[in-house]
Enzyme design. Sequence first.
Site, PDB file in Angstrom:
ATOM      1  CG  HIS A  65      -0.228   0.122   2.529  1.00 51.83           C
ATOM      2  ND1 HIS A  65       0.115  -0.980   3.294  1.00 51.83           N
ATOM      3  CD2 HIS A  65       0.229   1.206   3.231  1.00 51.83           C
ATOM      4  CE1 HIS A  65       0.728  -0.583   4.395  1.00 51.83           C
ATOM      5  NE2 HIS A  65       0.824   0.734   4.384  1.00 51.83           N
ATOM      6  CG  HIS A 110      -4.021   0.397   4.882  1.00 48.60           C
ATOM      7  ND1 HIS A 110      -3.604  -0.799   5.404  1.00 48.60           N
ATOM      8  CD2 HIS A 110      -2.980   1.256   5.079  1.00 48.60           C
ATOM      9  CE1 HIS A 110      -2.387  -0.685   5.902  1.00 48.60           C
ATOM     10  NE2 HIS A 110      -1.975   0.546   5.699  1.00 48.60           N
ATOM     11  CG  HIS A 168       4.392   4.880   4.449  1.00 40.44           C
ATOM     12  ND1 HIS A 168       3.443   5.548   5.200  1.00 40.44           N
ATOM     13  CD2 HIS A 168       3.914   3.602   4.332  1.00 40.44           C
ATOM     14  CE1 HIS A 168       2.465   4.728   5.524  1.00 40.44           C
ATOM     15  NE2 HIS A 168       2.721   3.538   5.004  1.00 40.44           N
ATOM     16  CG  HIS A 190       0.157   0.574  12.432  1.00 34.25           C
ATOM     17  ND1 HIS A 190       0.775   1.773  12.642  1.00 34.25           N
ATOM     18  CD2 HIS A 190       0.689   0.078  11.274  1.00 34.25           C
ATOM     19  CE1 HIS A 190       1.644   2.003  11.675  1.00 34.25           C
ATOM     20  NE2 HIS A 190       1.618   0.986  10.829  1.00 34.25           N
ATOM     21  CE1 TYR A 204       4.827   3.849   8.155  1.00 36.32           C
ATOM     22  CE2 TYR A 204       4.675   3.394  10.504  1.00 36.32           C
ATOM     23  CZ  TYR A 204       4.070   3.538   9.273  1.00 36.32           C
ATOM     24  OH  TYR A 204       2.716   3.383   9.146  1.00 36.32           O
ATOM     25  CD  GLU A 242       3.905   0.458   7.327  1.00 36.90           C
ATOM     26  OE1 GLU A 242       3.353   0.143   8.395  1.00 36.90           O
ATOM     27  OE2 GLU A 242       3.276   0.904   6.350  1.00 36.90           O
TER      28      GLU A 242
END
Length: 304
Positions: A148, A196, A210, A242, A251, A261
């Site tokens: 992503h 996501h 990112h 997260h 990261y 990431e």
Amino acid sequence: MSVLRLGFVHIRVTDLEEARNHYTNTMGMKVVHEEPGKLHLKCWDEWDHHSLVLEEGGVGLVKLGYKCKSEDDLVEYEKAAQQFGVRTGRVSKGENLTVGDGVAITLPSDQRIELFTDIEYGGTETGALNPDPWPRDQRGIAARWIDHALIPAEDPATVERFFTEVLGFHAAERAITNPSNPELLGSWLSCGESPHDFAVVKGPNAKLHHFAFFLEDWNAILRAGDIMSMDDVSIDYGPTRHGITRGTTIYFFDPSGNRNEVFAGLGYRTGPDFPTISWTEDQIARGIFYIQRELNDTFMSVFT
């Protein structure tokens, strides 16, 4: 209409050989094509010809490519984007190596995305006939695929609206000021069942925050951290978890300063009927870095 997934990321780097070393030896990608000033790479578990383009000369995002199901989808997305009021254009076969005709769209936040349906298949390193679970000659972190990307936007609500109304994405999670005054601070959007495939947070237009590589699990995240230390990679934050998406993460920066990431754990399955989860501004640090519950100085200030 159907957007399938993030197809490729195209970024600029200041030094192509330093970038080659980072993305091949540290991340474990394979160079599948090179020409003066440009490299095309892929991860070991990706079917398409490439997923990352490195172009020498600066830093930051050139464009994101999203793979769609059919040519009819491209026509409908182009019409819907024009009705939304953003700039569109056509991309001819061959403008992107091994990629067919497509539609270029300038987002309300000024980043460029391209929609396409056809790209040459290169195959995974384990193949499609009686495959092993992973290749024996893995390199470095051995990232499985590019998963992503997250961009900043001065008006994230309009970008969210574009992705939901024009491209059919679903907001799995949102960061808002508070329930009584829900100004949008960030949105994590899915085109399938992943938490996501694209995300947007409040920040400057025309930049990249990112892009992320998928790893198998928490153990792979910790191993990735070890390799980053061995290779003297600049860490931004992590390893941690997260709250938003429930994924585990590190990261870090490539040698040019583009933020990468590594991300593991799908967290949950989402879809069009999935109720959107909300995080309030007073809890956003816990939403992003659940364990530490605090944001570092660079995470919301460094963009390329």
